[in-house]
Design an enzyme around this catalytic site. Structure first.
Site, mmCIF file in Angstrom:
data_model
loop_
_atom_site.group_PDB
_atom_site.id
_atom_site.type_symbol
_atom_site.label_atom_id
_atom_site.label_comp_id
_atom_site.label_asym_id
_atom_site.label_seq_id
_atom_site.Cartn_x
_atom_site.Cartn_y
_atom_site.Cartn_z
ATOM 1 C CB CYS A 100 -0.892 -0.015 1.234
ATOM 2 S SG CYS A 100 -1.996 1.400 1.345
ATOM 3 C CG HIS A 142 -5.598 -2.493 -1.029
ATOM 4 N ND1 HIS A 142 -4.549 -3.039 -0.328
ATOM 5 C CD2 HIS A 142 -5.371 -1.146 -1.067
ATOM 6 C CE1 HIS A 142 -3.734 -2.060 0.055
ATOM 7 N NE2 HIS A 142 -4.197 -0.909 -0.391
ATOM 8 C CD GLU A 143 -6.552 1.131 -4.024
ATOM 9 O OE1 GLU A 143 -6.644 2.156 -3.323
ATOM 10 O OE2 GLU A 143 -5.488 0.530 -4.178
ATOM 11 C CG HIS A 146 -7.251 3.009 1.285
ATOM 12 N ND1 HIS A 146 -6.332 3.236 2.282
ATOM 13 C CD2 HIS A 146 -6.598 2.277 0.346
ATOM 14 C CE1 HIS A 146 -5.180 2.677 1.959
ATOM 15 N NE2 HIS A 146 -5.301 2.075 0.787
HETATM 16 NI NI NI Z 1 -3.667 1.106 -0.119
#
Ligand code: NI
Length: 179
Positions: A100, A142-143, A146
């Site tokens: 990341c 994953h995105e 956030h």
């Molecule tokens: Ni990330």
């Protein structure tokens, strides 16, 4: 100000639940997307979320043809996704390596749903819906994490598979990672 500083783990702005975008097709949204795009390319990432540049909005971008950071990954279509929703399909999870840009220099094996449906909007407010699996599904999860204040280390179950990229993947480090 196209290339913006990327916040690093420890910054409380990475732990917020991002606000939904209410107005599409606006100059502010277009400017944000340009900044995300330029910042992601500059950093060599495969995705970036607005909270990573300190913007508290539910906007992510991802996609690449080839990636130095993930040389074995298949291409993922370049996508701008706003106010996303993810639904797992089947419930099967797989573990694989992730890094990341907000956690520089480290990699860890993270469990993710193998097969998902995701939906949301493009910058014009048109709906986006896809069913994907594998690395594409991993990148989206994953995105979008956030946007709910989650960083991948929070999902790691086996900390024996978490470490410095330069130790775990020395060839990769020389090619890709500056930090
Ligand atoms: Ni990330």
């Amino acid at each position: 100000m196209p290339v913006r500083p990327i916040l690093k783990m420890g910054d409380p702005r990475l732990l917020r639940n991002a606000q939904r975008v209410k107005r599409f097709d606006s100059p502010e949204l277009a400017a944000l997307i340009t900044d995300l795009h330029d910042t992601m390319l500059h950093a060599g990432g495969v995705g970036l979320a607005a909270p990573q540049i300190g913007v508290d909005l539910a906007v992510v971008i991802f996609g690449f043809e080839t990636s130095i950071r993930y040389p074995d990954a298949p291409p993922v279509p370049k996508t701008i996704l706003i106010n996303p929703i993810i639904e797992p399909i089947g419930g099967q999870q797989t573990e694989d390596w992730e890094g990341c840009l907000s956690v520089p220099g480290l990699r860890g094996k993270v469990p993710r749903f193998h097969h998902i449906r995701y939906s949301g909007f493009d910058p014009d407010g048109q709906s986006v819906e896809r069913e994907v699996d594998g690395f594409h599904a991993r990148v989206v999860q994953h995105e979008c994490d956030h946007l709910w204040g989650m960083l991948y280390p929070m999902r790691i179950r086996d900390f024996s598979a978490f470490g410095f990229t330069e130790v775990l993947f020395p060839a990769l480090t020389s090619a890709a990672e500056s930090t």
